[in-house]
Enzyme design. Structure first.
Site, mmCIF file in Angstrom:
data_model
loop_
_atom_site.group_PDB
_atom_site.id
_atom_site.type_symbol
_atom_site.label_atom_id
_atom_site.label_comp_id
_atom_site.label_asym_id
_atom_site.label_seq_id
_atom_site.Cartn_x
_atom_site.Cartn_y
_atom_site.Cartn_z
ATOM 1 N N TRP A 65 -36.302 23.232 59.982
ATOM 2 C CA TRP A 65 -36.402 24.686 59.967
ATOM 3 C C TRP A 65 -36.464 25.170 61.423
ATOM 4 C CZ3 TRP A 65 -36.655 27.591 55.408
ATOM 5 C CH2 TRP A 65 -36.795 26.844 54.225
ATOM 6 N N THR A 97 -40.832 19.832 56.419
ATOM 7 C CA THR A 97 -40.945 20.840 55.376
ATOM 8 C C THR A 97 -41.940 21.937 55.735
ATOM 9 O OG1 THR A 97 -42.701 19.611 54.227
ATOM 10 C CG2 THR A 97 -40.416 19.105 53.605
ATOM 11 N N VAL A 98 -41.752 23.065 55.081
ATOM 12 C CA VAL A 98 -42.729 24.155 55.139
ATOM 13 C C VAL A 98 -43.374 24.251 53.763
ATOM 14 C CG1 VAL A 98 -41.666 25.494 56.977
ATOM 15 C CG2 VAL A 98 -40.859 25.810 54.630
ATOM 16 N N TYR A 111 -35.299 23.124 39.935
ATOM 17 C CA TYR A 111 -34.598 22.279 40.907
ATOM 18 C C TYR A 111 -33.898 21.116 40.204
ATOM 19 C CZ TYR A 111 -36.364 24.638 45.056
ATOM 20 O OH TYR A 111 -36.604 25.570 46.032
ATOM 21 N N CYS A 118 -38.827 29.975 51.182
ATOM 22 C CA CYS A 118 -39.227 28.758 50.455
ATOM 23 C C CYS A 118 -40.359 29.035 49.465
ATOM 24 C CB CYS A 118 -39.670 27.704 51.467
ATOM 25 S SG CYS A 118 -40.404 26.232 50.721
#
Length: 307
Positions: free
Chosen positions: A77, A111-112, A175, A44
């Site tokens: 994740w 999220t990370v 993105y 990521c």
């Protein structure tokens, strides 16, 4: 995307906006070596910022790190790189568990990067711009002696302007190309990406780094997109006017950073490709992961020290 806004600060009860500097009304946690665990993923780009800044500042000895695997499902994740697929410190199989430990009804994105409070095993924050900002400003007492000044006072305002454009037109811009829902949206995003890339090519043709002769947080933020560009964004996200390797200044700059301690050793091209080409089933329904490009070029001499 909404994030947990909490901050980890040196002084309890004090939290500042990472951009404006004003006080924020958000919960704060106190800096304490050994208390927090950074959960990240080498795949990521947003998490890679935190991995690199942690390494550059020498915070490995006060903030532990757990790494999730490159692929995930709609839930979370997962720690599928670890023995028995369990994070050895938290005892979790999925990052989702840290969010639910704090918010049982949590329904936002998992999220990370995420900072987790080890004693309670609860998620503290996943607000990625604030995490690296606070690594620099709030954890200063624990930096290595020769840590770089990632937020120099003498160019702070100019750096904020550069980072804003890098984020909107490059980091996020690729993105917008990749997930555009119409030709019109794609065309607009594509044009913004390449206008910004040409601006960066010109800027980097006469100075070594984004803010001159020293590495700053702005370089970290741009690097995580550049290092993924030819391997993913050029084809997978249709940002295909040209490859990074065909832009003299940017390609030299990217190699310069890659070869700087703290950058290249945090990169795993196989994990990066597996993440994008496997997880994005709507873009790549067959899940085929390309074998190239050859990463050897990242180690070629860059000649940027002349600047």
């Amino acid at each position: 995307m909404s994030y947990i806004p909490d901050r980890v600060t040196k002084e309890p009860g004090r939290s500042q906006d990472p951009y404006g500097g004003e006080e924020l009304d958000v919960p704060t946690w106190q800096v304490q070596p050994g208390r927090y665990r950074l959960i990240a993923a080498r795949a990521c780009p947003w998490a890679s910022r935190a991995i690199i800044v942690r390494r550059l500042l020498g915070l490995e000895y006060v903030i532990s790190m757990g790494l999730a695997g490159p692929t995930h499902d709609e839930r979370s994740w997962a720690f599928d790189l670890d023995p028995d697929r369990v994070d050895p410190v938290l005892g979790y199989e999925r990052l989702e568990q840290a969010f639910l430990a704090r918010f049982p009804d949590y329904s936002k994105g998992i999220t990370v990067p995420t900072l987790v409070d080890v004693p309670s095993k609860q998620a503290v924050t996943n607000d990625f711009p604030s995490i690296t900002h606070d690594f620099f400003f709030e954890w200063r007492d624990h930096h290595r002696p020769d840590a770089p000044d990632l937020w120099p006072d003498d160019c702070r305002d100019a750096m904020e302007t550069v980072m804003d454009r890098v984020f909107s037109d490059v980091n996020d811009g690729v993105y917008r190309c990749g997930f555009a829902g119409s030709q019109e949206a794609y065309d607009e995003a594509y044009d913004r990406v390449w206008t910004a890339m040409d601006w960066l090519e010109d800027r980097l043709s006469h100075q070594r780094f984004l803010m001159g002769d020293r590495i700053t947080e702005a370089d970290v933020r741009l690097f995580t997109t550049l290092v993924r560009f030819d391997a993913v964004y050029h084809g997978h996200f249709k940002c295909n006017r040209n490859k990074l390797t065909e832009m003299t200044a940017i390609w030299g700059y990217a190699r310069d950073l890659f070869q700087t301690p703290g950058f290249g050793e945090t990169v795993d091209f196989d994990q990066i490709k597996r993440h994008y080409y496997v997880v994005h089933e709507d873009i790549n329904p067959n899940g085929i992961v390309p074998k190239g490009p050859d990463p050897a070029g990242w180690h070629a001499p860059h000649g940027r020290d002349r600047l």
